[in-house]
Design an enzyme around this catalytic site. Structure first.
Site, PDB file in Angstrom:
ATOM      1  CD  GLN A 282      88.274  64.754  32.450  1.00 37.50           C
ATOM      2  OE1 GLN A 282      88.592  63.742  31.844  1.00 37.50           O
ATOM      3  NE2 GLN A 282      87.403  65.610  31.962  1.00 37.50           N
TER       4      GLN A 282
ATOM      5  CG  HIS B  35      97.504  74.058  42.276  1.00 41.61           C
ATOM      6  ND1 HIS B  35      98.112  72.948  42.822  1.00 41.61           N
ATOM      7  CD2 HIS B  35      96.167  73.875  42.444  1.00 41.61           C
ATOM      8  CE1 HIS B  35      97.180  72.126  43.298  1.00 41.61           C
ATOM      9  NE2 HIS B  35      95.996  72.672  43.079  1.00 41.61           N
TER      10      HIS B  35
ATOM     11  CG  ASP C 118      93.315  71.326  44.475  1.00 43.63           C
ATOM     12  OD1 ASP C 118      93.898  71.065  43.401  1.00 43.63           O
ATOM     13  OD2 ASP C 118      93.614  72.297  45.200  1.00 43.63           O
TER      14      ASP C 118
ATOM     15  NE  ARG D  64      88.934  55.358  27.960  1.00 49.84           N
ATOM     16  CZ  ARG D  64      89.079  56.503  27.308  1.00 49.84           C
ATOM     17  NH1 ARG D  64      88.043  57.083  26.743  1.00 49.84           N
ATOM     18  NH2 ARG D  64      90.253  57.073  27.200  1.00 49.84           N
TER      19      ARG D  64
ATOM     20  CG  HIS E 101      92.154  60.685  30.272  1.00 49.69           C
ATOM     21  ND1 HIS E 101      91.155  59.894  29.750  1.00 49.69           N
ATOM     22  CD2 HIS E 101      91.794  61.966  29.977  1.00 49.69           C
ATOM     23  CE1 HIS E 101      90.234  60.665  29.172  1.00 49.69           C
ATOM     24  NE2 HIS E 101      90.598  61.932  29.302  1.00 49.69           N
TER      25      HIS E 101
ATOM     26  CG  ASN F 236      91.825  60.134  26.325  1.00 48.65           C
ATOM     27  OD1 ASN F 236      90.951  59.454  25.789  1.00 48.65           O
ATOM     28  ND2 ASN F 236      91.678  61.437  26.539  1.00 48.65           N
ATOM     29  CD  GLU F 237      90.140  62.760  23.352  1.00 48.89           C
ATOM     30  OE1 GLU F 237      90.527  63.868  23.754  1.00 48.89           O
ATOM     31  OE2 GLU F 237      88.943  62.465  23.254  1.00 48.89           O
TER      32      GLU F 237
ATOM     33  CG  ASN G 237      87.663  59.112  22.925  1.00 46.87           C
ATOM     34  OD1 ASN G 237      87.336  57.931  23.033  1.00 46.87           O
ATOM     35  ND2 ASN G 237      88.478  59.720  23.767  1.00 46.87           N
TER      36      ASN G 237
ATOM     37  CE1 TYR H 172      82.225  63.587  24.170  1.00 45.37           C
ATOM     38  CE2 TYR H 172      84.403  63.237  23.227  1.00 45.37           C
ATOM     39  CZ  TYR H 172      83.519  63.109  24.279  1.00 45.37           C
ATOM     40  OH  TYR H 172      83.924  62.499  25.435  1.00 45.37           O
TER      41      TYR H 172
ATOM     42  CD  GLU I  64      86.556  60.321  26.142  1.00 48.39           C
ATOM     43  OE1 GLU I  64      86.200  61.454  25.774  1.00 48.39           O
ATOM     44  OE2 GLU I  64      87.637  60.094  26.702  1.00 48.39           O
TER      45      GLU I  64
HETATM   46  C1  GBH Z   1      87.508  64.311  25.524  1.00 49.75           C
HETATM   47  O1  GBH Z   1      88.162  65.200  24.714  1.00 49.75           O
HETATM   48  C2  GBH Z   1      88.369  63.928  26.694  1.00 49.75           C
HETATM   49  O2  GBH Z   1      88.956  62.675  26.521  1.00 49.75           O
HETATM   50  C3  GBH Z   1      87.676  64.001  28.025  1.00 49.75           C
HETATM   51  O3  GBH Z   1      88.621  64.018  29.040  1.00 49.75           O
HETATM   52  C4  GBH Z   1      86.755  65.186  28.053  1.00 49.75           C
HETATM   53  O4  GBH Z   1      86.198  65.383  29.321  1.00 49.75           O
HETATM   54  C5  GBH Z   1      85.691  64.980  27.023  1.00 49.75           C
HETATM   55  O5  GBH Z   1      86.248  64.782  25.766  1.00 49.75           O
HETATM   56  C6  GBH Z   1      84.671  66.091  26.921  1.00 49.75           C
HETATM   57  O6  GBH Z   1      85.255  67.278  26.492  1.00 49.75           O
HETATM   58  O7  GBH Z   1      87.740  74.449  20.008  1.00 49.75           O
HETATM   59  O8  GBH Z   1      89.693  75.160  21.234  1.00 49.75           O
HETATM   60  O9  GBH Z   1      87.532  75.100  22.326  1.00 49.75           O
HETATM   61  C7  GBH Z   1      87.408  65.802  23.721  1.00 49.75           C
HETATM   62  C8  GBH Z   1      88.228  66.512  22.742  1.00 49.75           C
HETATM   63  C9  GBH Z   1      88.937  68.335  21.580  1.00 49.75           C
HETATM   64  C10 GBH Z   1      87.288  68.688  23.279  1.00 49.75           C
HETATM   65  C11 GBH Z   1      89.045  69.753  21.350  1.00 49.75           C
HETATM   66  C12 GBH Z   1      87.442  70.165  23.103  1.00 49.75           C
HETATM   67  C13 GBH Z   1      87.960  71.870  21.477  1.00 49.75           C
HETATM   68  C14 GBH Z   1      88.805  72.935  21.909  1.00 49.75           C
HETATM   69  N1  GBH Z   1      88.242  67.903  22.702  1.00 49.75           N
HETATM   70  N2  GBH Z   1      88.198  70.570  22.038  1.00 49.75           N
HETATM   71  S1  GBH Z   1      88.418  74.529  21.319  1.00 49.75           S
END
Ligand code: GBH
Length: 490
Positions: free
Chosen positions: A26, A46, A59, A84, A129, A173-174, A314, A316, A386
Site C-alpha cells: 500500500q 496490472h 507501482d 507497524r 500483508h 494480517n487478517e 483490527n 473498524y 488497526e
Molecule cells: C484493513 O482491512 C487492512 O488491513 C488494511 O490494509 C486496509 O487498508 C484497511 O483495513 C482499511 O480498509 O463489503 O465487500 O465492500 C479491513 C477489512 C474487510 C475492509 C472487508 C473492507 C469490506 C468489503 N476490510 N471490507 S465489501
C-alpha cells in the site's frame, strides 16, 4: 453500555502504547526495482485494472521505498511508541524461496528498522500483508498445503535477519479478509472465485502457516531475542436486530472471529463446533457428499493450539444480524456469496456513513467485541492493531478526530469498566495509501499524501495533531482542535 460521564479517569494505563500502521504494497511502490519479483497485487492490478477504482495500482504508491526517511520523521512527529509496517516477501525473497535473498530488499528493511530505533520507535513488523510472490500463486498460493512450509522458510529468513531488533511480530494480517476476498468473492488478488473450496483451504493453511512460524520462533529464536509473536484478526461487531436472535448473532461471530481464533486461542483448540455443523449442512445443501470444510487431525489441532503471545485485533465497524427469511440473499460481506448460514446483515440507521461503502460508525462495537473475545478466550493481552477512519480528503478532518476519540473512549471503558487487558492501540493509517479495490479514492491517513507531486508530499491533517496530543498527554483529556472549513478549491 455506560457513557463517558461515569469515567473515573481519562488517562490510559501506564505502559499503554500508541502506534500507527501501514503495509508494504500500500505504500512502498518501487514494484520492479532491483531484483524484486512480482507480487500477486502487482499481477492483479496490472492484469485487472477494471477491478480497482480508477484502474489504480501500487507501482509507485507513496514511494516509501525512496521516502522512508520522511516516513520515520512523520512517525517521530506523532510521538508514537511503535510503527507497524510489513515486509514484502517478493522484495526480500524474489524467488519466493530462501535460495536467494535480495541484498537491496534486505537493506531496505534494515534501514527502516534502524532508523526507527534510532528515534526510540519500536518496529512492529507484519510478515505478510497480502502480497504473496506471484510465483507461489502459480503453484496454488494459499490453497496449496505446501504454502505452510514456504511461509515457514520465509519466517526463518525474517527472524534471522531482523529478530535481533524486532521484538513484536505479526505473522499474517487478517487471514479471514484475505481468504474471503481472494477466494470467495474474488475481489482481491489473486481474484479467484471458489467459495465452496478455495476459501476453506486458505482458512486452514493460513492458520497452519501462522502456527508453524510461531513454533519456529518459540523453539529457535525466543531464547535469544525475547520477542512476541501472534497473528492479527479482523472482525466486524455483530449485533442482533431482535432479541431472541442471539444464537444467529453468535454464529455470525463464530464465522468471522471464531473460525480464525478458536483453533489458536481457545483451551480445547480446533474449529468452533457451530461452524463445523453449519458448514456441513451447507455442503450437503450444495450437493456435496461430505463437508467441504477441511477437518483437522489431532496433530494439526495440537500444532495450532496456543500459538500466540497476545491477541491482535483490527476493528473498524459493525453490522446488524437477523435470520434470513426463506430464499433471501445474505446481505454484505463476509456472508454474501459464501455459505448459506441463514444470516442477513444490515447496518443500523443511526450509524453514520463514511467515504467507504462498507464502513458505518458505531464506536461501542469495539468495546463489545473486546468483551466477546475475552469471554471466549480469556483475558489475554489485547492489542488493537488497526483502527481508523476513511474520508474523501481534506486536511481538516473532524470526523476522523471524532472517530478516534470515540473509539479510544470505548477502549478506556473496556479497560476500566470491563477489566479487559488492552495494552496498545494502532491507527490505520500513517498516511493515505493504495486502499486496495478503492484505489486512492478513500483516505485513511493521519498524513495527507499528494499523489500528484513527484515526491509524494506528505502533510499532517488536524487528526495527526490531535493524535500527537493524546499520546503526549497519555490521556483523552486534551482539547480537540478548532476547525476552519477548507477554502473551496473552485
Ligand atoms: C484493513 O482491512 C487492512 O488491513 C488494511 O490494509 C486496509 O487498508 C484497511 O483495513 C482499511 O480498509 O463489503 O465487500 O465492500 C479491513 C477489512 C474487510 C475492509 C472487508 C473492507 C469490506 C468489503 N476490510 N471490507 S465489501
Amino acid at each position: 453500555v455506560t457513557t463517558a460521564w461515569c469515567f473515573v479517569d481519562l488517562s490510559f494505563p501506564p505502559g499503554f502504547k500508541f502506534g500507527v500502521a501501514s503495509s508494504a504494497y500500500q505504500v512502498e511502490g518501487a514494484w520492479n526495482i532491483s531484483d524484486k519479483s512480482e507480487s500477486i497485487w502487482d499481477h492483479f492490478s496490472h492484469t485487472h485494472p477494471e477491478r480497482i477504482a480508477g484502474a489504480a495500482h501500487g507501482d509507485v504508491a507513496c514511494d516509501s521505498y525512496r521516502h522512508w526517511k520522511r516516513d520515520i520523521q512523520m512517525v517521530h512527529e506523532l510521538g508514537v511508541h511503535f510503527y507497524r509496517f510489513s515486509i514484502s516477501w517478493p522484495r526480500l525473497m524474489p524467488t519466493g524461496f530462501p535460495n536467494y535473498i535480495s541484498e537491496d530488499g534486505k537493506q531496505y528493511y534494515n534501514k527502516l528498522i534502524d532508523g526507527l530505533l534510532a528515534k526510540g520507535i519500536q518496529p512492529l513488523v507484519t510478515m505478510y500483508h497480502w502480497d504473496l510472490p506471484q510465483r507461489l500463486q502459480e503453484l496454488g498460493g494459499w490453497t496449496n498445503p505446501l504454502v505452510t512450509d514456504w511461509f515457514l522458510d520465509y519466517a526463518r529468513t525474517v527472524f534471522s535477519l531482523y529478530g535481533d531488533r524486532v521484538k513484536t511480530w505479526i505473522t499474517i494480517n487478517e487471514p479471514l479478509v484475505m481468504c474471503e476476498m481472494s477466494y470467495n468473492d474474488g475481489s482481491m488478488a489473486p481474484g479467484i472465485i471458489s467459495p465452496e473450496v478455495g476459501t476453506y483451504l486458505c482458512n486452514k493453511h493460513t492458520l497452519l502457516a501462522h502456527a508453524k512460524a510461531w513454533r519456529l520462533y518459540d523453539n529457535e529464536f525466543r531464547h535469544k531475542y525475547h520477542g512476541e509473536i501472534s497473528l492479527v484478526n479482523h472482525m466486524f461487531w455483530y449485533e442482533a436486530v431482535m432479541s431472541g436472535e442471539e444464537e444467529i448473532t453468535e454464529l455470525a461471530q463464530e464465522n468471522s472471529a471464531g473460525r480464525y481464533s478458536h483453533p489458536i486461542f481457545s483451551k480445547e483448540g480446533g474449529w468452533p463446533s457451530s461452524i463445523v455443523d453449519a458448514l456441513a449442512l451447507n455442503s450437503k445443501r450444495q450437493g456435496y457428499p461430505k463437508s467441504n470444510f477441511p477437518s483437522l487431525t489431532k496433530e494439526e489441532i495440537e500444532l495450532m493450539k496456543g500459538t500466540y503471545d497476545f491477541y491482535a485485533m483490527n476493528h473498524y465497524t459493525s453490522r446488524q444480524v437477523r435470520k434470513s427469511k426463506g430464499g433471501e440473499k445474505f446481505g454484505s460481506w463476509p456472508i454474501n456469496d459464501g455459505p448459506d448460514l441463514d444470516i442477513k446483515l444490515s447496518a443500523h440507521h443511526s450509524w453514520a456513513r463514511t467515504a467507504a461503502s462498507w464502513f458505518y460508525v458505531n464506536p461501542p462495537g469495539i468495546r463489545k467485541q473486546l468483551v466477546w473475545l475475552r469471554k471466549h478466550y480469556g483475558n489475554l493481552k489485547f492489542i488493537i492493531a488497526e483502527n481508523g477512519y476513511p474520508s474523501s480528503g481534506g486536511k481538516h478532518d473532524p470526523d476522523r478526530i471524532a472517530y478516534l476519540h470515540d473509539n479510544l473512549e470505548q477502549i478506556l471503558l473496556a479497560i476500566q469498566e470491563d477489566g479487559v487487558n488492552v495494552t496498545a492501540y494502532t491507527v490505520w493509517s500513517l498516511m493515505d495509501n493504495f486502499e486496495w479495490m478503492d484505489g486512492y479514492k478513500t483516505k485513511f491517513g493521519l498524513f495527507e499524501v499528494d499523489f500528484n507531486s513527484p515526491e509524494r508530499k506528505r502533510t499532517p491533517r488536524a487528526s495527526a495533531h490531535y493524535y500527537r496530543k493524546v499520546i503526549k498527554a497519555h490521556s483523552l483529556d486534551v482539547p480537540r482542535p478548532h476547525y476552519r472549513p477548507e477554502p473551496s478549491s473552485s
